[in-house]
Design a protein around this motif. Structure first.
Motif, PDB file in Angstrom:
ATOM      1  N   ASP A   9      -9.680   0.815   7.232  1.00  0.00           N
ATOM      2  CA  ASP A   9     -10.507   1.820   6.572  1.00  0.00           C
ATOM      3  C   ASP A   9     -10.803   2.975   7.515  1.00  0.00           C
ATOM      4  O   ASP A   9     -10.842   4.132   7.108  1.00  0.00           O
ATOM      5  CB  ASP A   9     -11.822   1.206   6.100  1.00  0.00           C
ATOM      6  CG  ASP A   9     -11.623   0.288   4.897  1.00  0.00           C
ATOM      7  OD1 ASP A   9     -10.740   0.589   4.085  1.00  0.00           O
ATOM      8  OD2 ASP A   9     -12.344  -0.713   4.785  1.00  0.00           O
ATOM      9  N   ASP A  50      -4.729   2.411  -3.420  1.00  0.00           N
ATOM     10  CA  ASP A  50      -5.210   2.158  -2.065  1.00  0.00           C
ATOM     11  C   ASP A  50      -4.623   3.224  -1.149  1.00  0.00           C
ATOM     12  O   ASP A  50      -3.434   3.203  -0.842  1.00  0.00           O
ATOM     13  CB  ASP A  50      -4.787   0.763  -1.614  1.00  0.00           C
ATOM     14  CG  ASP A  50      -5.538   0.304  -0.365  1.00  0.00           C
ATOM     15  OD1 ASP A  50      -6.133   1.166   0.311  1.00  0.00           O
ATOM     16  OD2 ASP A  50      -5.536  -0.905  -0.092  1.00  0.00           O
ATOM     17  N   GLY A  76     -10.946  -1.159  -2.164  1.00  0.00           N
ATOM     18  CA  GLY A  76      -9.637  -0.530  -2.258  1.00  0.00           C
ATOM     19  C   GLY A  76      -9.689   0.862  -2.841  1.00  0.00           C
ATOM     20  O   GLY A  76      -8.687   1.540  -2.887  1.00  0.00           O
ATOM     21  N   SER A  77     -10.872   1.326  -3.272  1.00  0.00           N
ATOM     22  CA  SER A  77     -10.969   2.665  -3.822  1.00  0.00           C
ATOM     23  C   SER A  77     -10.866   3.681  -2.702  1.00  0.00           C
ATOM     24  O   SER A  77     -11.355   3.455  -1.588  1.00  0.00           O
ATOM     25  CB  SER A  77     -12.302   2.836  -4.560  1.00  0.00           C
ATOM     26  OG  SER A  77     -12.417   1.888  -5.597  1.00  0.00           O
ATOM     27  N   LYS A  80      -6.211   1.781  -9.847  1.00  0.00           N
ATOM     28  CA  LYS A  80      -6.727   2.345  -8.609  1.00  0.00           C
ATOM     29  C   LYS A  80      -5.627   2.336  -7.567  1.00  0.00           C
ATOM     30  O   LYS A  80      -4.704   1.517  -7.616  1.00  0.00           O
ATOM     31  CB  LYS A  80      -7.938   1.559  -8.113  1.00  0.00           C
ATOM     32  CG  LYS A  80      -7.674   0.069  -7.888  1.00  0.00           C
ATOM     33  CD  LYS A  80      -8.925  -0.669  -7.500  1.00  0.00           C
ATOM     34  CE  LYS A  80      -8.656  -2.155  -7.292  1.00  0.00           C
ATOM     35  NZ  LYS A  80      -9.881  -2.885  -6.916  1.00  0.00           N
ATOM     36  N   ARG A 116      -5.442   3.751   1.953  1.00  0.00           N
ATOM     37  CA  ARG A 116      -5.581   3.419   3.374  1.00  0.00           C
ATOM     38  C   ARG A 116      -4.223   3.401   4.072  1.00  0.00           C
ATOM     39  O   ARG A 116      -3.176   3.266   3.432  1.00  0.00           O
ATOM     40  CB  ARG A 116      -6.263   2.059   3.523  1.00  0.00           C
ATOM     41  CG  ARG A 116      -7.684   2.019   3.016  1.00  0.00           C
ATOM     42  CD  ARG A 116      -8.265   0.627   3.132  1.00  0.00           C
ATOM     43  NE  ARG A 116      -7.532  -0.327   2.310  1.00  0.00           N
ATOM     44  CZ  ARG A 116      -7.720  -1.638   2.366  1.00  0.00           C
ATOM     45  NH1 ARG A 116      -8.589  -2.144   3.218  1.00  0.00           N
ATOM     46  NH2 ARG A 116      -7.023  -2.438   1.583  1.00  0.00           N
ATOM     47  N   VAL A 150       0.824  -1.201   0.000  1.00  0.00           N
ATOM     48  CA  VAL A 150       0.000   0.000   0.000  1.00  0.00           C
ATOM     49  C   VAL A 150       0.858   1.250   0.000  1.00  0.00           C
ATOM     50  O   VAL A 150       0.593   2.219  -0.732  1.00  0.00           O
ATOM     51  CB  VAL A 150      -0.942  -0.021   1.228  1.00  0.00           C
ATOM     52  CG1 VAL A 150      -1.750   1.279   1.317  1.00  0.00           C
ATOM     53  CG2 VAL A 150      -1.873  -1.213   1.159  1.00  0.00           C
ATOM     54  N   SER A 184     -15.119  -2.261   1.233  1.00  0.00           N
ATOM     55  CA  SER A 184     -14.466  -1.465   0.189  1.00  0.00           C
ATOM     56  C   SER A 184     -13.553  -2.346  -0.640  1.00  0.00           C
ATOM     57  O   SER A 184     -12.943  -3.289  -0.147  1.00  0.00           O
ATOM     58  CB  SER A 184     -13.668  -0.327   0.833  1.00  0.00           C
ATOM     59  OG  SER A 184     -12.887   0.309  -0.133  1.00  0.00           O
ATOM     60  N   GLN A 188       2.446   1.992  -3.347  1.00  0.00           N
ATOM     61  CA  GLN A 188       1.417   2.456  -4.280  1.00  0.00           C
ATOM     62  C   GLN A 188       1.212   3.956  -4.135  1.00  0.00           C
ATOM     63  O   GLN A 188       1.146   4.700  -5.129  1.00  0.00           O
ATOM     64  CB  GLN A 188       0.094   1.743  -4.015  1.00  0.00           C
ATOM     65  CG  GLN A 188      -0.002   0.342  -4.562  1.00  0.00           C
ATOM     66  CD  GLN A 188      -1.412  -0.215  -4.431  1.00  0.00           C
ATOM     67  OE1 GLN A 188      -2.393   0.482  -4.647  1.00  0.00           O
ATOM     68  NE2 GLN A 188      -1.512  -1.478  -4.065  1.00  0.00           N
TER      69      GLN A 188
END
Length: 326
Positions: free
Chosen positions: A258, A245, A308-309, A243, A247, A196, A306, A199
């Motif tokens: 989340d 993530d 991951g958006s 997309k 979070r 994550v 969710s 990303q």
């Protein structure tokens, strides 16, 4: 490629992860030897793309980070130069020899570890940023190679290790520094689960994040996706993530959450309100904890979770700890 470009390559050298990557039970096993041969071919392609292109290679090892190679420090009279070979291009052979010997030396120094410490990926990232910052501000009387190396810098991370929740804030600080220096961070996830933090690093700096589905085609991914410098990517179809993530990871259980509760002093993130911050030892009023527990939104069912958006953030200020919806 009209202009020169600098590439700082960060290689994840976790012995345990590479052992898992080479297991025959994987759909597409990739040994470290094969990986290194693909990477050396890629860096040779970067050097061959322009005569003023520069390169630096950093290794992220368990518990430490080291510089493995720098094209500005590789002088023509280095006593570690490989022997002359009429069938090979000397700059390519020089890079291959120094990088391979440096990696072998660092792995030999590790020895046999009873418990492997986390890979110092953040240390390698900060060293790469410091190196680029030094190139961006060359001292008076610098050589033309050093001045040209400051043009169009970028960082490529080849990762095989999972996220480390304790490195969330250092990674975010590195992202902000890269944005200030206008450094693009690209990420190639070679093995393991999606990361994550990396990303977010690629997205926030305008880079590309690619998760390898076919690891036996690593060289093709590197050449087609990461060889073009950032200045050329607006006219080329470079793969990008569909997309992101956004979070964060809680500091208590190392889980991606989340809904997180953020310490208002050190910005540590927790999955539930805590009376004392485990990072900065700040104590929060009991009334604040009761109010936050009472106002916690209900957790949606698994089927409606969710995907991951990113969600729109909403912050609830309080006297001690604030809850944020991510």
């Amino acid at each position: 490629m009209d202009g020169s470009s600098h590439l700082s390559l960060i290689v994840d050298l976790s012995p345990s992860q590479w052992h898992l990557s080479a297991e025959s039970t994987n759909p597409f096993p990739l040994s470290f030897q094969t990986f290194l041969s693909h990477v050396l071919t890629f860096v040779n392609s970067h050097i061959a793309a322009h005569h003023e292109n520069t390169l630096s290679v950093f290794g992220a090892l368990p518990g430490k980070s080291v510089m493995l190679y720098s094209s500005l420090d590789a002088g023509p009279t280095n006593h570690n130069d490989p022997p002359a070979d009429a069938n090979s291009y000397r700059p390519f052979k020089l890079v291959n020899s120094i990088v391979a010997k440096s990696i072998q030396k660092e792995l030999d120094l590790l020895g046999s570890l009873t418990a492997e410490p986390p890979v110092a990926l953040v240390g390698s990232l900060t060293k790469a940023l410091c190196y680029i910052n030094r190139l961006a501000h060359p001292p008076a009387g610098s050589s033309p190679e050093e001045v040209a190396a400051s043009a169009d810098p970028r960082i490529l991370i080849l990762s095989v290790s999972p996220d480390l929740s304790a490195s969330y804030i250092p990674v975010m600080n590195s992202i902000f520094s890269a944005q200030k220096l206008k450094v693009t961070i690209d990420v190639c996830k070679v093995f393991g689960e999606e990361t994550v933090f990396l990303q977010q690093a690629a997205h926030l700096t305008g880079g590309s994040y690619i998760y390898l589905e076919r690891r036996d085609a690593l060289l093709q991914y590197l050449i087609m996706s990461f060889l073009p410098p950032p200045a050329m990517r607006h006219i080329m179809s470079v793969p990008r993530q569909d997309k992101v993530d956004f979070r964060a990871a809680c500091f208590c259980h190392k889980n991606i959450v989340d809904i997180g509760f953020v310490c208002s002093v050190c910005l540590s993130i927790f999955c539930s309100p805590v009376p004392v911050c485990s990072t900065c030892r700040t104590k929060f009023p009991m009334k604040t904890l009761q109010r936050l527990n009472a106002s916690r939104p209900s957790v949606p069912p698994v089927n409606g979770a969710s995907t991951g958006s990113p969600r729109p953030p909403s912050v609830r200020p309080s006297a001690g700890m604030s809850a944020s919806l991510r």
